[in-house]
Design a protein around this motif. Structure first.
Motif, mmCIF file in Angstrom:
data_model
loop_
_atom_site.group_PDB
_atom_site.id
_atom_site.type_symbol
_atom_site.label_atom_id
_atom_site.label_comp_id
_atom_site.label_asym_id
_atom_site.label_seq_id
_atom_site.Cartn_x
_atom_site.Cartn_y
_atom_site.Cartn_z
ATOM 1 N N GLU A 31 -6.472 -7.251 -1.287
ATOM 2 C CA GLU A 31 -7.291 -6.855 -2.252
ATOM 3 C C GLU A 31 -8.640 -7.121 -2.440
ATOM 4 O O GLU A 31 -9.566 -6.072 -2.460
ATOM 5 N N LEU A 32 -9.038 -8.471 -2.156
ATOM 6 C CA LEU A 32 -10.344 -8.951 -2.052
ATOM 7 C C LEU A 32 -11.214 -8.790 -0.722
ATOM 8 O O LEU A 32 -12.529 -9.034 -0.689
ATOM 9 N N ALA A 33 -10.524 -8.453 0.163
ATOM 10 C CA ALA A 33 -10.843 -8.562 1.484
ATOM 11 C C ALA A 33 -12.385 -7.517 1.602
ATOM 12 O O ALA A 33 -13.220 -8.025 2.129
ATOM 13 N N PRO A 34 -12.055 -6.473 1.178
ATOM 14 C CA PRO A 34 -13.277 -5.283 1.221
ATOM 15 C C PRO A 34 -14.429 -5.957 0.512
ATOM 16 O O PRO A 34 -15.650 -5.843 0.887
ATOM 17 N N ARG A 35 -14.310 -6.521 -0.743
ATOM 18 C CA ARG A 35 -15.247 -7.023 -1.459
ATOM 19 C C ARG A 35 -16.067 -8.079 -0.833
ATOM 20 O O ARG A 35 -17.409 -8.231 -0.764
ATOM 21 N N TYR A 36 -15.317 -8.914 -0.286
ATOM 22 C CA TYR A 36 -15.856 -10.417 0.051
ATOM 23 C C TYR A 36 -16.148 -10.389 1.789
ATOM 24 O O TYR A 36 -16.571 -11.419 2.156
ATOM 25 N N GLY A 37 -15.903 -9.329 2.161
ATOM 26 C CA GLY A 37 -15.838 -9.378 3.748
ATOM 27 C C GLY A 37 -14.927 -10.131 4.509
ATOM 28 O O GLY A 37 -15.373 -10.869 5.474
ATOM 29 N N LEU A 38 -13.467 -10.285 4.042
ATOM 30 C CA LEU A 38 -12.626 -11.238 4.246
ATOM 31 C C LEU A 38 -12.235 -10.690 5.761
ATOM 32 O O LEU A 38 -11.687 -9.617 5.700
ATOM 33 N N GLN A 39 -12.143 -11.464 6.818
ATOM 34 C CA GLN A 39 -11.637 -10.762 8.117
ATOM 35 C C GLN A 39 -10.962 -11.892 8.962
ATOM 36 O O GLN A 39 -11.638 -12.459 9.868
ATOM 37 N N PRO A 40 -9.840 -12.297 8.367
ATOM 38 C CA PRO A 40 -9.147 -13.438 9.086
ATOM 39 C C PRO A 40 -8.639 -13.228 10.553
ATOM 40 O O PRO A 40 -8.507 -14.066 11.282
ATOM 41 N N ASP A 41 -8.567 -11.814 10.843
ATOM 42 C CA ASP A 41 -8.049 -11.754 12.270
ATOM 43 C C ASP A 41 -9.154 -11.206 13.077
ATOM 44 O O ASP A 41 -9.153 -10.716 14.246
ATOM 45 N N ALA A 42 -10.290 -11.337 12.806
ATOM 46 C CA ALA A 42 -11.599 -11.057 13.611
ATOM 47 C C ALA A 42 -11.629 -11.867 14.791
ATOM 48 O O ALA A 42 -12.124 -11.551 15.815
ATOM 49 N N ALA A 43 -11.386 -13.249 14.611
ATOM 50 C CA ALA A 43 -11.476 -14.161 15.733
ATOM 51 C C ALA A 43 -10.211 -15.192 15.911
ATOM 52 O O ALA A 43 -9.994 -15.928 15.216
ATOM 53 N N PRO A 44 -9.460 -14.666 16.483
ATOM 54 C CA PRO A 44 -8.046 -14.968 16.601
ATOM 55 C C PRO A 44 -8.060 -16.546 16.992
ATOM 56 O O PRO A 44 -7.129 -17.297 16.492
ATOM 57 N N ALA A 45 -8.888 -16.683 18.333
ATOM 58 C CA ALA A 45 -8.874 -18.072 18.566
ATOM 59 C C ALA A 45 -9.294 -19.225 17.510
ATOM 60 O O ALA A 45 -8.767 -20.342 17.714
ATOM 61 N N VAL A 46 -10.401 -18.777 16.914
ATOM 62 C CA VAL A 46 -10.936 -19.463 15.748
ATOM 63 C C VAL A 46 -9.875 -19.847 14.918
ATOM 64 O O VAL A 46 -9.611 -21.147 14.276
ATOM 65 N N ALA A 47 -9.146 -18.823 14.403
ATOM 66 C CA ALA A 47 -8.047 -18.759 13.409
ATOM 67 C C ALA A 47 -6.862 -19.897 13.869
ATOM 68 O O ALA A 47 -6.579 -20.418 13.137
ATOM 69 N N ALA A 48 -6.683 -19.671 15.204
ATOM 70 C CA ALA A 48 -5.772 -20.446 15.478
ATOM 71 C C ALA A 48 -5.921 -21.895 15.550
ATOM 72 O O ALA A 48 -4.988 -22.812 15.486
#
Length: 311
Positions: A31-48
């Motif tokens: 719900e909050l991703a569009p408002r705050y620009g959350l993109q957890p899948d934008a950089a999978p290597a960093v997230a890993a």
């Protein structure tokens, strides 16, 4: 046909609570991703990498709150059976350190299923040392043990006969002493008489363990370690309160009962810290009695540590 879940009800409730919390977090994050620009899948290597770091810290260096929350969990070894293994077991790790040393305890097989958590239950520094071992940064030349002398102990057989045997004394990388007393089944020993006061009249007895095997090597390598209950030990010329002991004279002894065993060899291991010596470097066998022959003194020295060598 399906068998019921054998895990405790409190553990199942905790798992349900964690799952519900995770789903609630993900739902709210969407719900909050569009408002705050959350993109957890934008950089999978960093997230890993971040995920590995977070999980690695939890698994290797848990804090007290995490130990309190997860410490009582039972691991279902085989789903559908009543075989439940503890997630952590501090007593097992402590007994393994007494019997086999710190570095060997770091390689103990399961159970417990969470070995790092079991080390952390002893102390945060134990968990840190375990992590260093996993990173190959725990040198055996520092944290291992080295032979520093011998000590004669009394062995009383079940028929009443007695004998003296020399045993090996080791000092560890943490400044403690470890004594190993091997016995064969044919010896039919009933009691070990340990002259503790010959080593130190004021000290900490960390524990006594026994291992069994078809040979001395097999017994020493075995991870099946049994602790001797403190209440079974008999003091002669010793005053014990908890782990601390004080001898009233140089004749203070500890009597260790020996149970009958079916294997060929039993190895009794005694771990202790001397408090009346800052550090024992060597033990000499003089007139059949072991005694601290070289000690390092630093508590009372204002300058460089001094070494005392008794001749």
């Amino acid at each position: 046909m399906r068998e019921g879940d054998q895990r405790p009800a409190a553990q199942l409730a905790l798992a349900t609570e964690v799952q519900s919390g995770t789903l609630a977090y993900v739902s709210r994050a969407r719900e909050l991703a569009p408002r705050y620009g959350l993109q957890p899948d934008a950089a999978p290597a960093v997230a890993a990498r971040w995920t590995a770091a977070v999980l690695g810290r939890l698994l290797l260096l848990p804090d007290d709150d995490e130990l309190a929350l997860l410490g009582g969990i039972k691991h279902d070894v085989n789903l559908g059976t009543p075989a439940l293994a503890p997630l952590l077991d501090a007593d097992f790790v402590n007994d393994s350190i007494i019997a086999r040393g710190l570095m060997t305890a770091c390689t103990a097989p399961a159970p417990p299923m969470w070995l790092a958590g079991s080390f952390a239950a002893l102390s945060p520094s134990h968990a840190y040392l375990y992590t260093l071992f996993g990173a190959n940064r725990l040198p055996a030349s520092v944290f291992g043990e080295a032979l520093c002398g011998t000590l004669q102990v009394g062995l009383f057989e079940r028929n009443g006969q007695a004998s003296l045997e020399a045993i090996s004394v080791y000092h560890t990388g943490l400044g403690d002493l470890r004594l190993r007393i091997p016995l064969s089944r044919r010896m039919a020993i009933a009691t070990i008489v340990l002259p503790l006061a010959k080593l130190t009249r004021d000290g900490m007895l960390h524990g006594i363990t026994v291992q069994y095997g078809e040979s001395a090597a097999k017994a020493a390598e075995g991870s099946n370690v049994t602790a001797i209950a403190e209440g079974r030990l008999i003091d002669v010329g010793l005053e014990r309160r908890g782990r601390h002991f004080r001898a009233t004279s140089d004749d203070g002894m500890l009597l260790i009962p020996v149970d009958g065993f079916e294997d060929d060899v039993a190895i009794y291991t005694v771990a202790l810290t001397a408090l009346d010596h800052d550090r024992i470097l060597a033990v000499a066998d003089r007139d059949g009695n072991g005694a601290a022959s070289a000690t390092l003194t630093w508590r009372s020295a204002r300058g460089m540590p001094t070494t005392n060598n008794d001749s």
